[in-house]
Design a protein around this motif. Structure first.
Motif, PDB file in Angstrom:
ATOM      1  N   MET A  78       0.815  -1.209   0.000  1.00 31.26           N
ATOM      2  CA  MET A  78       0.000   0.000   0.000  1.00 31.26           C
ATOM      3  C   MET A  78       0.853   1.265   0.000  1.00 31.26           C
ATOM      4  O   MET A  78       0.559   2.221  -0.720  1.00 31.26           O
ATOM      5  N   VAL A  79       1.916   1.278   0.792  1.00 26.82           N
ATOM      6  CA  VAL A  79       2.759   2.473   0.876  1.00 26.82           C
ATOM      7  C   VAL A  79       4.029   2.337   0.044  1.00 26.82           C
ATOM      8  O   VAL A  79       4.858   3.246   0.027  1.00 26.82           O
ATOM      9  N   HIS A 132      -5.790   8.906   8.200  1.00 29.20           N
ATOM     10  CA  HIS A 132      -6.368   8.949   6.855  1.00 29.20           C
ATOM     11  C   HIS A 132      -6.884  10.345   6.519  1.00 29.20           C
ATOM     12  O   HIS A 132      -6.658  10.846   5.404  1.00 29.20           O
ATOM     13  N   PRO A 143       1.302   7.374  -0.904  1.00 30.76           N
ATOM     14  CA  PRO A 143       2.015   6.558   0.081  1.00 30.76           C
ATOM     15  C   PRO A 143       2.902   7.382   1.000  1.00 30.76           C
ATOM     16  O   PRO A 143       2.954   7.127   2.204  1.00 30.76           O
ATOM     17  N   LEU A 217      -0.528  -2.419  -8.032  1.00 30.40           N
ATOM     18  CA  LEU A 217      -0.219  -1.274  -7.183  1.00 30.40           C
ATOM     19  C   LEU A 217       1.269  -1.211  -6.867  1.00 30.40           C
ATOM     20  O   LEU A 217       1.840  -0.112  -6.742  1.00 30.40           O
ATOM     21  N   ASP A 221       1.392   3.975  -9.134  1.00 33.19           N
ATOM     22  CA  ASP A 221       0.021   4.385  -9.410  1.00 33.19           C
ATOM     23  C   ASP A 221      -0.254   4.511 -10.899  1.00 33.19           C
ATOM     24  O   ASP A 221      -1.324   4.132 -11.384  1.00 33.19           O
ATOM     25  N   ALA A 231      -5.776   3.252  -8.109  1.00 32.99           N
ATOM     26  CA  ALA A 231      -4.861   3.154  -6.974  1.00 32.99           C
ATOM     27  C   ALA A 231      -5.418   3.828  -5.730  1.00 32.99           C
ATOM     28  O   ALA A 231      -5.284   3.305  -4.620  1.00 32.99           O
ATOM     29  N   THR A 232      -6.050   4.983  -5.898  1.00 32.85           N
ATOM     30  CA  THR A 232      -6.587   5.703  -4.745  1.00 32.85           C
ATOM     31  C   THR A 232      -7.693   4.908  -4.068  1.00 32.85           C
ATOM     32  O   THR A 232      -7.727   4.767  -2.842  1.00 32.85           O
ATOM     33  N   ARG A 235      -6.210   1.841  -2.383  1.00 31.44           N
ATOM     34  CA  ARG A 235      -5.476   2.182  -1.159  1.00 31.44           C
ATOM     35  C   ARG A 235      -6.438   2.462  -0.005  1.00 31.44           C
ATOM     36  O   ARG A 235      -6.142   2.136   1.140  1.00 31.44           O
ATOM     37  N   ARG A 236      -7.589   3.047  -0.298  1.00 28.58           N
ATOM     38  CA  ARG A 236      -8.574   3.274   0.763  1.00 28.58           C
ATOM     39  C   ARG A 236      -9.119   1.953   1.297  1.00 28.58           C
ATOM     40  O   ARG A 236      -9.296   1.785   2.510  1.00 28.58           O
ATOM     41  N   PHE A 239      -6.437   0.398   3.353  1.00 26.14           N
ATOM     42  CA  PHE A 239      -6.290   1.129   4.607  1.00 26.14           C
ATOM     43  C   PHE A 239      -7.353   0.693   5.606  1.00 26.14           C
ATOM     44  O   PHE A 239      -7.068   0.463   6.789  1.00 26.14           O
TER      45      PHE A 239
END
Length: 334
Positions: A78-79, A132, A143, A217, A221, A231-232, A235-236, A239
């Motif tokens: 993720m990061v 967040h 990230p 990912l 991105d 990607a956004t 990632r949510r 998260f």
């Protein structure tokens, strides 16, 4: 191979300890506990040790180890940082604040013995939500912003925790902080096992289902977008999943370091970088490791119990250094 190894590890860990129980007797007591069978009167003390004390503890260790292994893989993807672990986003610090608040101010006292765990879980989720919100930008959540915000808020939570302890006359807050900072399964009961196990299993399955998007990912991105992955949005989702799983685990075990950091790298060396394979093997490796680490924590200095974080660090640091020297390309250099 890992499934029978995990089963054997659980059986041995339940039987080993200051009061040793033979594997055959351990199996018999477990069967009696599961089926409601009968045992001899002189075996009641050993049965209670096996069924009431050790079995929920060992199973909880396996569940938390599996969860940390899976979450570590997801957070690093993720990061896009190989040094990330499940606690990089301030979850453990937020959980510590929640646990200390319960001990210092008597919050959630209606929950009885589960008050500290509930406070830690609430603190962990509140910390992740705050991270967040603060990491968001008009261009989305990147990230780098996630990591920097998580690290900064971790220091802030630690300052709040220290302030609460400083102005608390009793030693309860101090004891709570030591537990959440070093980790352990001494408070494991049959009551806390089902919700944590359900959360970790469901989360691990969901992460594995996202294996292919995670592969995209990891490429960046822009590359992910060219492959049809938002990607956004991904990632949510990651998260939220990792925050829920980590919060549930920290609430019952405290912050256990190095498992979520080292296990993903070891598994990638064994099975490659494909996230579906890694997220299949990493939970099993994490579970086996945590079961034996917990056994060492309660057995090496018996009758006293060592902090679990001490054991995982003593094993994790050398392994991490070996990986860094032998497989340097995994960490961004050759």
């Amino acid at each position: 191979m890992l499934v029978p190894l995990l089963a054997a590890s659980i059986l041995l860990a339940i039987g080993l300890g200051s009061a040793g129980v033979a594997p055959a007797d351990t199996l018999r007591y477990l069967w009696a506990g599961l089926t409601g069978g009968s045992i001899r009167a002189d075996e009641v003390p050993q049965y209670q040790i096996v069924w009431q004390l050790r079995t929920p503890r060992v199973l909880l260790a396996a569940v938390v180890g599996a969860g940390l292994g899976a979450v570590g893989v997801a957070v690093q993807a993720m990061v896009r940082n190989p040094l990330a672990d499940p606690y990089v986003l301030g979850v453990s610090s937020g959980a510590s604040v929640g646990a200390v608040a319960v001990g210092a101010f008597g919050l959630l006292s209606a929950l009885g013995v589960y008050a500290v765990s509930a406070g830690a879980f609430t603190g962990a989720l509140a910390a992740t939500l705050l991270v967040h919100l603060l990491a968001r930008s008009p261009l989305g959540t990147t990230p780098l912003r996630l990591v920097l915000t998580g690290v900064a808020l971790s220091f802030g939570f630690q300052a709040v925790m220290s302030t609460v302890i400083y102005f608390t006359p009793s030693g309860e807050a101090t004891s709570a902080v030591l537990f959440w900072s070093m980790g352990g399964f001494g408070a494991a009961t049959w009551g806390v096992l089902p919700p944590v196990a359900a959360t970790v299993v469901a989360g691990a399955l969901a992460l594995r289902a996202l294996g292919r998007p995670l592969d995209a990912l990891a490429l960046g991105d822009e590359s992910a977008a060219s492959l049809g992955v938002n990607a956004t949005r991904l990632r949510r989702v990651l998260f939220g999943l990792t925050a829920l799983m980590t919060g549930a685990m920290v609430a019952v075990s405290g912050a256990v370091g190095f498992v979520g950091l080292v296990v993903p790298h070891v598994v990638r060396i064994l099975v490659g970088a494909g996230h579906r394979r890694v997220l299949t093997v990493a939970p099993l490796v994490g579970a086996v490791f945590m079961v034996w680490a917990d056994l060492a924590a309660r057995g090496l200095a018996a009758p006293r119990e060592l902090p679990l974080g001490t054991i995982t660090a003593l094993v994790g640091v050398p392994v991490f250094v070996v990986l860094l020297r032998r497989r340097g390309y995994l960490f961004g250099s050759r």
